[in-house]
Design a protein around this motif. Structure first.
Motif: not given
Lengths: 300, 101
Positions: A77-78, A49-54, A38, A17, A35-36, A75
């Motif tokens: 890093e994700f 495993l962890p997810v990311a909203f975007d 989801r 961003r 991201p809102h 991104q």
């Protein structure tokens, strides 16, 4: 240079961003599928495993010097900026939107090791759809430019996507290739490619050698403002679709290049073979000084 | 993954939407949406670290006591952040709301 360094804001260190906000006109960015909403990866969830909203990518509309553009940023890093099903669909949708709404350009801030291996076939299909959509936008007359300067560079399928663009803006730290250094080292051994030797990695995959070989259109310093300036320059230049004869000429030039540098083991070998002055010092120069030398060699 | 929801008392915040942080090793993202009860903060946590619910509850209760977070829903995707990093991100996102208002 030291006075300049204080005002510099690193592209490499910025997240997706921040890169977009550094690129486009202040306050002009409106995110799509943000991201809102989801839109998270169903595959990562199944694997617990962890997810990311975007899903690790930001897409939307903005203006650059008042001209309407579409912009996407990965991104890194994700999950290494990897392209999963949702991630790929967001980029594909952005490029389809470009085909349908004809903005002045699409800017893709690439920061990715390629397909998200957790998502297997869904990831592979996503990246192939993304390639098809990119060519679709170009065929509709919308230029697509890639910007590479993040920690993951542009590798695997995203290395191919990068080379499908009308132009690329890279920093020295940005890297472009198909198989990444770690992959080559794993498969062929450390004697083939020492992925821990950062200077070597940059000399082989980094922005300076890519600019030398003509794969990067512009080399810029690791600075948000420099990437914005590069994007403005490419937008002003325009990118008319090139015909079959031009593609044939490109192919012949690539074949000649592969032959000429067949024995090169290092970017330095190529700089020496091209007869560039002080080849050993090129890796140390800032973008402006390096560009002056390359521009002079190209016009000579 | 371990998931749980907390509902904590907090003074009313100036409701807004925000996002901070990135899901990467040792880091987390926090998404802020508006909720319903103006004096309650709902927090949905999804974390890759199993068995640390007590620590989460202490860190989250502390954060919503320090900042006005009533009327907000915080959604957290965590990839093994330490309590200090979680606390820092909570400060960051809640302060961004305070500054925006």
């Amino acid at each position: 240079m030291s006075a300049h360094a204080i005002t510099r804001r690193s592209w490499f260190e910025a997240d997706a961003r921040t890169r977009i906000h550094g690129l486009v006109d202040a306050g002009s960015f409106s995110e799509l599928c943000g991201p809102h909403e989801r839109l998270t990866s169903p595959h990562l969830a199944v694997l617990d495993l962890p997810v990311a909203f975007d899903d690790g990518v930001v897409v939307g509309e903005a203006t650059l010097d008042g001209e309407r553009i579409l912009v996407g940023a990965q991104q890194g890093e994700f999950n290494g900026g990897s392209v999963g099903e949702i991630h790929g669909a967001k980029l594909r949708g952005l490029l389809d939107r470009a085909r349908d709404t004809r903005p002045a350009a699409v800017l893709l801030a690439i920061d990715s090791g390629g397909v998200r291996l957790h998502e297997a076939n869904a990831g592979l299909i996503a990246i192939s759809e993304l390639m098809r959509a990119l060519l679709g936008a170009r065929a509709a007359g919308v230029p697509v430019y890639g910007l590479i300067g993040g920690s993951c560079g542009a590798f695997g399928g995203m290395g191919i996507v990068a080379r499908l663009c009308d132009g690329l803006i890279m920093s020295e730290e940005g890297r472009l290739g198909l198989s990444g250094p770690e992959v080559i080292e794993t498969v062929k051994g450390v004697d083939e490619f020492d992925s821990k030797d950062r200077a070597l990695v940059w000399r082989i995959t980094g922005g300076k050698i890519r600019r030398t070989l003509g794969e990067a259109t512009l080399l810029v310093d690791d600075d948000l403002g420099a990437f914005r300036g590069g994007a403005k320059a490419l937008l002003a230049r325009g990118a008319p679709l090139r015909g079959l004869a031009a593609l044939d000429a490109d192919q012949a030039a690539l074949a000649a290049r592969a032959q000429r540098h067949a024995d090169a083991r290092d970017g330095l070998d190529i700089w020496r073979a091209l007869g560039l002055p002080d080849a050993e010092r090129l890796a140390m120069l800032d973008a402006d000084a390096f560009n002056r030398i390359i521009d002079r060699a190209e016009t000579a | 993954m371990e998931t749980f929801t907390l509902d904590l008392p907090s003074t009313p915040a100036n409701g807004a939407r925000a996002l901070c942080g990135v899901v990467s090793s040792g880091n987390l993202e926090i998404l802020v949406d508006t909720g319903h009860a103006p004096d309650r903060c709902r927090i949905d946590v999804s974390t890759s670290a199993q068995g640390f619910r007590d620590t989460w509850e202490a860190v989250l209760a502390d954060a919503v006591a320090r900042h006005p977070a009533g009327g907000l829903v915080l959604s957290i995707n965590d990839a093994g952040a330490t309590p200090a990093v979680v606390s820092l991100r909570l400060d960051q996102v809640l302060e961004s709301l305070e500054q925006a208002s």
